[in-house]
Write a protein that holds these residues in place. Structure first.
Motif, PDB file in Angstrom:
ATOM      1  N   TYR A  69      33.355  26.539  29.209  1.00 40.36           N
ATOM      2  CA  TYR A  69      33.757  26.382  27.813  1.00 40.36           C
ATOM      3  C   TYR A  69      33.265  27.555  26.963  1.00 40.36           C
ATOM      4  O   TYR A  69      34.015  28.125  26.169  1.00 40.36           O
ATOM      5  CB  TYR A  69      33.204  25.059  27.273  1.00 40.36           C
ATOM      6  N   ARG A  72      35.026  30.952  27.871  1.00 43.16           N
ATOM      7  CA  ARG A  72      36.381  30.984  27.317  1.00 43.16           C
ATOM      8  C   ARG A  72      36.338  31.205  25.803  1.00 43.16           C
ATOM      9  O   ARG A  72      37.075  32.032  25.259  1.00 43.16           O
ATOM     10  CB  ARG A  72      37.115  29.689  27.646  1.00 43.16           C
ATOM     11  N   ASN A  76      37.784  34.554  23.715  1.00 39.70           N
ATOM     12  CA  ASN A  76      38.719  34.444  22.589  1.00 39.70           C
ATOM     13  C   ASN A  76      38.138  35.078  21.329  1.00 39.70           C
ATOM     14  O   ASN A  76      38.845  35.759  20.583  1.00 39.70           O
ATOM     15  CB  ASN A  76      39.072  32.977  22.340  1.00 39.70           C
ATOM     16  N   GLU A 151      40.490  27.780  38.363  1.00 39.97           N
ATOM     17  CA  GLU A 151      41.014  27.106  37.171  1.00 39.97           C
ATOM     18  C   GLU A 151      40.323  27.619  35.913  1.00 39.97           C
ATOM     19  O   GLU A 151      40.966  27.853  34.887  1.00 39.97           O
ATOM     20  CB  GLU A 151      40.838  25.582  37.299  1.00 39.97           C
ATOM     21  N   GLU A 152      39.017  27.800  36.001  1.00 43.09           N
ATOM     22  CA  GLU A 152      38.266  28.298  34.848  1.00 43.09           C
ATOM     23  C   GLU A 152      38.651  29.738  34.523  1.00 43.09           C
ATOM     24  O   GLU A 152      38.859  30.080  33.358  1.00 43.09           O
ATOM     25  CB  GLU A 152      36.767  28.197  35.123  1.00 43.09           C
ATOM     26  N   ALA A 154      41.449  31.209  35.242  1.00 45.86           N
ATOM     27  CA  ALA A 154      42.825  31.201  34.726  1.00 45.86           C
ATOM     28  C   ALA A 154      42.846  30.878  33.245  1.00 45.86           C
ATOM     29  O   ALA A 154      43.545  31.529  32.463  1.00 45.86           O
ATOM     30  CB  ALA A 154      43.669  30.202  35.514  1.00 45.86           C
ATOM     31  N   GLU A 155      42.062  29.890  32.845  1.00 49.53           N
ATOM     32  CA  GLU A 155      42.048  29.529  31.438  1.00 49.53           C
ATOM     33  C   GLU A 155      41.356  30.593  30.587  1.00 49.53           C
ATOM     34  O   GLU A 155      41.813  30.920  29.499  1.00 49.53           O
ATOM     35  CB  GLU A 155      41.391  28.168  31.237  1.00 49.53           C
ATOM     36  N   ILE A 156      40.265  31.134  31.074  1.00 48.51           N
ATOM     37  CA  ILE A 156      39.554  32.173  30.327  1.00 48.51           C
ATOM     38  C   ILE A 156      40.450  33.389  30.124  1.00 48.51           C
ATOM     39  O   ILE A 156      40.541  33.935  29.027  1.00 48.51           O
ATOM     40  CB  ILE A 156      38.249  32.585  31.056  1.00 48.51           C
ATOM     41  N   GLN A 158      43.656  33.445  30.353  1.00 45.98           N
ATOM     42  CA  GLN A 158      44.940  33.007  29.820  1.00 45.98           C
ATOM     43  C   GLN A 158      46.091  33.363  30.749  1.00 45.98           C
ATOM     44  O   GLN A 158      47.101  33.936  30.337  1.00 45.98           O
ATOM     45  CB  GLN A 158      45.154  33.557  28.411  1.00 45.98           C
ATOM     46  N   SER A 160      48.051  31.710  34.647  1.00 47.84           N
ATOM     47  CA  SER A 160      48.164  30.500  35.459  1.00 47.84           C
ATOM     48  C   SER A 160      47.208  30.580  36.641  1.00 47.84           C
ATOM     49  O   SER A 160      46.761  31.667  37.021  1.00 47.84           O
ATOM     50  CB  SER A 160      49.602  30.333  35.951  1.00 47.84           C
ATOM     51  N   VAL A 161      46.930  29.434  37.252  1.00 50.70           N
ATOM     52  CA  VAL A 161      46.041  29.401  38.418  1.00 50.70           C
ATOM     53  C   VAL A 161      46.645  30.201  39.573  1.00 50.70           C
ATOM     54  O   VAL A 161      45.939  30.996  40.201  1.00 50.70           O
ATOM     55  CB  VAL A 161      45.715  27.944  38.831  1.00 50.70           C
ATOM     56  N   CYS A 164      46.102  33.748  38.884  1.00 49.28           N
ATOM     57  CA  CYS A 164      44.682  34.068  39.066  1.00 49.28           C
ATOM     58  C   CYS A 164      44.372  34.311  40.534  1.00 49.28           C
ATOM     59  O   CYS A 164      43.745  35.306  40.893  1.00 49.28           O
ATOM     60  CB  CYS A 164      43.835  32.913  38.522  1.00 49.28           C
TER      61      CYS A 164
END
Length: 193
Positions: A69, A72, A76, A151-152, A154-156, A158, A160-161, A164
């Protein structure tokens, strides 16, 4: 059933803003410096993230993986900082997030390796990583230095998995084709171990 509930409550109680700061500030600082920001800007971004965490302290109690969290949120915040420093027309093109530079600085503890050896290892790692793009260096840092899941990451970042996984695969393949993959893992083990 009751012991599980107690463990969950104890785990959530650990997610105080103060404990999160103490546990993750060094990792966040290293991550921010990798983008090329100066120390003051990096700390300002980290403090901005923690100000938002303070405002949303109840939501923080629900976070499953606080490190993810915070990484990420920091990324941003750094992108926003980077955009503010760039010309407005460059922001409109949307290329800034893809071009946010990322460099990995390798540090090896002085007790393990003498200063000369440390410089040599850093030089070798820099040579190896110089063949990679900014995003490839960033994914290497997140996967191997911060031990984030796909997954982490990919989100960080931005993406897709699958993208990534593909990016990391191509990065490692690039290192392999340049006969540097084994050396990279060796140097990584020296740094982490």
């Amino acid at each position: 059933m009751l012991p599980k509930k107690k463990n969950l409550e104890e785990e959530r109680a650990k997610h105080t803003v103060d404990s999160l700061y103490k546990d993750y500030v060094d990792d966040l600082f290293s991550y921010a410096l990798g983008f090329g920001f100066d120390k003051q800007t990096a700390m300002d971004a980290i403090h901005d993230v923690f100000c938002r965490v303070c405002i949303r302290e109840r939501e923080v109690q629900e976070i499953q993986n606080p490190k993810f969290y915070l990484l990420r949120a920091l990324r941003n915040q750094l992108i926003d900082t980077y955009k503010l420093k760039r010309n407005y027309s460059e922001v409109l093109t949307g290329e800034i997030t893809d071009e946010l530079p990322y460099k990995i600085k390798i540090t090896v503890e002085d007790e393990i390796i003498a200063a000369e050896e440390q410089a040599e290892v850093s030089q070798k790692v820099d040579e190896i990583l110089s063949i990679l793009t900014e995003r490839q260096r960033e994914i290497i840092y997140l996967r191997y230095m911060q031990e984030c899941s796909y997954e982490e990451i990919a989100e960080i970042m931005q993406i897709s998995v699958p993208a990534c996984r593909k990016l990391l695969y191509r990065t490692l393949l690039k290192l392999k084709h340049n006969n540097t993959l084994v050396l990279f893992y060796l140097l990584l083990s020296i740094n982490v171990g």
